[in-house]
Scaffold this active site. Sequence first.
Site, PDB file in Angstrom:
ATOM      1  N   ASN A 296     -27.451 -25.283   3.145  1.00 20.79           N
ATOM      2  CA  ASN A 296     -27.032 -26.576   3.686  1.00 20.79           C
ATOM      3  C   ASN A 296     -25.775 -26.359   4.545  1.00 20.79           C
ATOM      4  O   ASN A 296     -24.748 -25.869   4.061  1.00 20.79           O
ATOM      5  CB  ASN A 296     -26.732 -27.528   2.523  1.00 20.79           C
ATOM      6  CG  ASN A 296     -26.313 -28.903   2.984  1.00 20.79           C
ATOM      7  OD1 ASN A 296     -25.515 -29.027   3.910  1.00 20.79           O
ATOM      8  ND2 ASN A 296     -26.817 -29.936   2.350  1.00 20.79           N
TER       9      ASN A 296
ATOM     10  N   HIS B 160     -27.922 -32.925   6.227  1.00 15.42           N
ATOM     11  CA  HIS B 160     -27.960 -34.339   5.832  1.00 15.42           C
ATOM     12  C   HIS B 160     -27.391 -35.174   6.971  1.00 15.42           C
ATOM     13  O   HIS B 160     -26.212 -35.068   7.286  1.00 15.42           O
ATOM     14  CB  HIS B 160     -27.106 -34.486   4.556  1.00 15.42           C
ATOM     15  CG  HIS B 160     -27.125 -35.854   3.955  1.00 15.42           C
ATOM     16  ND1 HIS B 160     -26.502 -36.132   2.769  1.00 15.42           N
ATOM     17  CD2 HIS B 160     -27.676 -37.024   4.365  1.00 15.42           C
ATOM     18  CE1 HIS B 160     -26.677 -37.407   2.459  1.00 15.42           C
ATOM     19  NE2 HIS B 160     -27.377 -37.972   3.418  1.00 15.42           N
TER      20      HIS B 160
ATOM     21  N   ARG C  77     -26.062 -38.348   7.687  1.00 16.77           N
ATOM     22  CA  ARG C  77     -25.595 -39.530   6.940  1.00 16.77           C
ATOM     23  C   ARG C  77     -25.468 -40.723   7.873  1.00 16.77           C
ATOM     24  O   ARG C  77     -25.247 -40.575   9.077  1.00 16.77           O
ATOM     25  CB  ARG C  77     -24.233 -39.244   6.286  1.00 16.77           C
ATOM     26  CG  ARG C  77     -24.313 -38.261   5.137  1.00 16.77           C
ATOM     27  CD  ARG C  77     -22.970 -38.169   4.436  1.00 16.77           C
ATOM     28  NE  ARG C  77     -22.774 -39.278   3.542  1.00 16.77           N
ATOM     29  CZ  ARG C  77     -22.896 -39.213   2.213  1.00 16.77           C
ATOM     30  NH1 ARG C  77     -23.181 -38.082   1.621  1.00 16.77           N
ATOM     31  NH2 ARG C  77     -22.714 -40.286   1.485  1.00 16.77           N
TER      32      ARG C  77
ATOM     33  N   ARG D 150     -20.684 -38.513   9.138  1.00 12.59           N
ATOM     34  CA  ARG D 150     -19.417 -37.832   8.829  1.00 12.59           C
ATOM     35  C   ARG D 150     -19.509 -36.325   9.034  1.00 12.59           C
ATOM     36  O   ARG D 150     -18.503 -35.669   9.226  1.00 12.59           O
ATOM     37  CB  ARG D 150     -18.958 -38.143   7.407  1.00 12.59           C
ATOM     38  CG  ARG D 150     -19.780 -37.488   6.340  1.00 12.59           C
ATOM     39  CD  ARG D 150     -19.194 -37.711   4.979  1.00 12.59           C
ATOM     40  NE  ARG D 150     -19.300 -39.092   4.569  1.00 12.59           N
ATOM     41  CZ  ARG D 150     -19.253 -39.486   3.288  1.00 12.59           C
ATOM     42  NH1 ARG D 150     -19.068 -38.594   2.343  1.00 12.59           N
ATOM     43  NH2 ARG D 150     -19.389 -40.733   2.960  1.00 12.59           N
TER      44      ARG D 150
ATOM     45  N   THR E 219     -23.269 -36.644  -2.270  1.00 11.27           N
ATOM     46  CA  THR E 219     -24.369 -37.381  -2.884  1.00 11.27           C
ATOM     47  C   THR E 219     -24.192 -37.413  -4.397  1.00 11.27           C
ATOM     48  O   THR E 219     -24.419 -36.414  -5.078  1.00 11.27           O
ATOM     49  CB  THR E 219     -25.719 -36.733  -2.511  1.00 11.27           C
ATOM     50  OG1 THR E 219     -25.705 -36.463  -1.116  1.00 11.27           O
ATOM     51  CG2 THR E 219     -26.871 -37.645  -2.842  1.00 11.27           C
TER      52      THR E 219
ATOM     53  N   GLU F  69     -36.403 -32.682  -5.957  1.00 12.96           N
ATOM     54  CA  GLU F  69     -35.235 -31.808  -6.066  1.00 12.96           C
ATOM     55  C   GLU F  69     -34.381 -32.374  -7.186  1.00 12.96           C
ATOM     56  O   GLU F  69     -33.940 -33.526  -7.122  1.00 12.96           O
ATOM     57  CB  GLU F  69     -34.466 -31.760  -4.744  1.00 12.96           C
ATOM     58  CG  GLU F  69     -33.251 -30.835  -4.848  1.00 12.96           C
ATOM     59  CD  GLU F  69     -32.570 -30.542  -3.524  1.00 12.96           C
ATOM     60  OE1 GLU F  69     -33.250 -30.536  -2.479  1.00 12.96           O
ATOM     61  OE2 GLU F  69     -31.354 -30.309  -3.541  1.00 12.96           O
TER      62      GLU F  69
ATOM     63  N   HIS G   2     -27.048 -28.904  -5.792  1.00 15.02           N
ATOM     64  CA  HIS G   2     -25.789 -29.644  -5.805  1.00 15.02           C
ATOM     65  C   HIS G   2     -24.790 -28.965  -6.727  1.00 15.02           C
ATOM     66  O   HIS G   2     -25.050 -28.778  -7.905  1.00 15.02           O
ATOM     67  CB  HIS G   2     -25.932 -31.121  -6.213  1.00 15.02           C
ATOM     68  CG  HIS G   2     -24.888 -31.965  -5.522  1.00 15.02           C
ATOM     69  ND1 HIS G   2     -23.595 -32.029  -5.958  1.00 15.02           N
ATOM     70  CD2 HIS G   2     -24.954 -32.723  -4.407  1.00 15.02           C
ATOM     71  CE1 HIS G   2     -22.904 -32.806  -5.134  1.00 15.02           C
ATOM     72  NE2 HIS G   2     -23.697 -33.240  -4.184  1.00 15.02           N
TER      73      HIS G   2
END
Length: 254
Positions: A14, A50, A52, A56, A111, A161, A204
């Site tokens: 990521n 991601h 968003r 950001r 997240t 996930e 994560h």
Amino acid sequence: METRPENALRLGVNIDHIATLRNARGGTHPDPVAGAWAAIQAGADGITAHLREDRRHMRDDDMTRLQMLCLDSGIPLNMEMAVTDEMETIARDLCPHAVCLVPERREERTTEGGLNVAGDHNRITSLVSKLADKGCRLSLFIEAVPEQIDMAAKTGAPVVELHTGAYAHALDAQDGEAAERILKQLKTGVKRAVDLGLEVHAGHGLTFDNVAPIAAISEVKELNIGHFLIGEAVFMGLENAIAEMRRLMDAARL
Ligand code: PXP
């Protein structure tokens, strides 16, 4: 010659936080797409980003450039996005290989928590079907709780996930008992999801120190890791950070 386990895990890198760093100065450097290229060179099996609502980190044109890079390199792009009309339109135009639906709240730093599939079933099911029609492979980012896993299976998404954030936080807080309990819950959740015919990914908060027990869950097919790898790249370089993460993931399966 490097020995890799037969059921080696895929590593999705990521790259959001390369964009966070770029945006801190508002310019063009460091370019997250150049980071994605470096990650691919270093052996990433996929690139995750991601987009968003508040942009950001990743921006719309980053996603377009990433999709071009991934198509050219034959590497899957996994777009994380919230369940909104705006994101649906963007994903339908972009057609990334995979889309991971995540919950999003403006005030959160990252997240936090999984998608409430049970509470938003109709909307999620409709989005899964519309994006699947565009050729995207859908994944739902959820907590490893039976209700969410069962409802995820009913949406028609082929992948879930599982959120490893609580496990990572428990270890950070040196609460070994909580970490053990959450790990057990993750293992039970993986089994339940696999029994329902779902492919299972996880991610994560994963780091060199906490990845092994997650990577050792043999039914998990892919880990998505971002913040730690980009942070560690400051010290050891992105290539070395990715190589070390892969080594730890493989070692957990040998
Ligand atoms: N998986 C999902 C669905 C995420 O939203 C994130 C964070 O963007 C990650 C994995 C990666 O988490 P981390 O950056 O903590 O490695």
